[in-house]
Design an enzyme around this catalytic site. Structure first.
Site, PDB file in Angstrom:
ATOM      1  N   LYS A  29      10.819  -8.555  11.053  1.00 39.13           N
ATOM      2  CA  LYS A  29       9.891  -7.862  10.149  1.00 39.13           C
ATOM      3  C   LYS A  29      10.633  -7.495   8.873  1.00 39.13           C
ATOM      4  O   LYS A  29      11.698  -6.879   8.921  1.00 39.13           O
ATOM      5  CB  LYS A  29       9.443  -6.555  10.798  1.00 39.13           C
ATOM      6  CG  LYS A  29       8.044  -6.592  11.358  1.00 39.13           C
ATOM      7  CD  LYS A  29       7.817  -5.336  12.127  1.00 39.13           C
ATOM      8  CE  LYS A  29       6.686  -4.542  11.543  1.00 39.13           C
ATOM      9  NZ  LYS A  29       6.538  -3.256  12.247  1.00 39.13           N
TER      10      LYS A  29
HETATM   11  C1  E4P Z   1       3.490  -2.255  12.771  1.00 45.85           C
HETATM   12  O1  E4P Z   1       3.828  -3.397  12.619  1.00 45.85           O
HETATM   13  C2  E4P Z   1       3.667  -1.221  11.747  1.00 45.85           C
HETATM   14  O2  E4P Z   1       5.015  -0.990  11.478  1.00 45.85           O
HETATM   15  C3  E4P Z   1       3.000   0.052  12.173  1.00 45.85           C
HETATM   16  O3  E4P Z   1       1.712  -0.218  12.667  1.00 45.85           O
HETATM   17  C4  E4P Z   1       2.955   1.063  11.032  1.00 45.85           C
HETATM   18  O4  E4P Z   1       2.218   2.154  11.431  1.00 45.85           O
HETATM   19  P1  E4P Z   1       2.289   3.575  10.706  1.00 45.85           P
HETATM   20  O5  E4P Z   1       1.444   3.503   9.477  1.00 45.85           O
HETATM   21  O6  E4P Z   1       1.758   4.523  11.717  1.00 45.85           O
HETATM   22  O7  E4P Z   1       3.743   3.826  10.368  1.00 45.85           O
END
Ligand code: E4P
Length: 223
Positions: free
Chosen positions: A86
């Protein structure tokens, strides 16, 4: 359409992956920071990989492209058949995505996407997945629907290889909205997954059916 778990807890992942509806896992530095006991990141990611059959996303935190690529290559080496890297969509992030995908054949999730343009740029850089931050876009009073609809149109018309992964899902309603708008995947917390799968009306109906069954047996109607 698919459902991923947004989770860093191997026990929860293992419990929910037995349901047969989860096909991947996303993690991020925020989920990691909620841990209360010391842990080894590599061992934890390996446990998560063992708990699910499908991609497991590990997020880079470096800020220069070369450092992002070095960090991501290290993560990827832990389990090349499952790990997806990621990468937040900073300027260095686009460059790193292009290098991961074109030079190292390492699949990426472009993450922290808040606009259509960022998602489209990440798709052009070669990302396999575009993590559109549904909840955070809503909180910023922008339209995640519009971004997802436009991205899906571009993906179809230009035959781009990537999938839209709706992330930052705050409740079951966000997951349904994102899938309806054209997201290929939603990544949800264990709590949101459970509220997607359960309904009080179902529980009530099942309890009533169980009672009907018991009554029918007691009255000797069934042999
Ligand atoms: C997933 O890939 C993301 O990092 C995650 O859903 C982010 O969520 P948040 O907005 O609660 O940090």
């Amino acid at each position: 359409m698919s459902i991923f778990l947004d989770c860093f807890d191997p026990a929860a992942i293992e419990r929910l992956s037995h349901l047969g509806v989860v096909s991947g896992v996303t993690t991020n530095p925020n989920l990691i920071s909620r841990e209360t006991e010391p842990f080894n990141l590599r061992e934890r990611i390996e446990k998560i990989c063992a708990a699910v059959s499908g991609p497991v996303a590990v997020e880079t935190t470096a800020s220069e492209a070369a450092a992002i690529v070095a960090q991501g290559r290290e993560f990827y080496s832990w389990n090349p058949s499952q790990i997806v890297i990621k990468v937040p969509v900073s300027m260095a992030g686009y460059e790193a995505i292009a290098q991961f995908e074109r030079k190292h054949s390492i699949p990426t999730i472009a993450t922290c996407i808040m606009t259509f343009a960022q998602g489209y740029a990440a798709a052009l850089a070669g990302a396999h997945y575009l993590a559109v931050f549904w909840g955070r876009m809503r909180e910023a009073v922008s339209s995640p629907e519009e971004a997802v609809i436009l991205l899906r149109e571009r993906i179809e018309s230009e035959k781009l290889r990537c999938s839209i992964l709706a992330a930052s899902i705050r409740g079951p309603h966000h997951a349904v909205e994102a899938l309806s708008a054209g997201a290929h995947i939603v990544t949800v917390s264990p709590q949101v997954l459970e509220s997607l799968l359960k309904h009080p009306g179902t529980d009530e109906t099942v309890a009533r059916f169980a009672e009907d069954w018991r009554c029918a047996r007691e009255r000797g109607l069934m042999s």
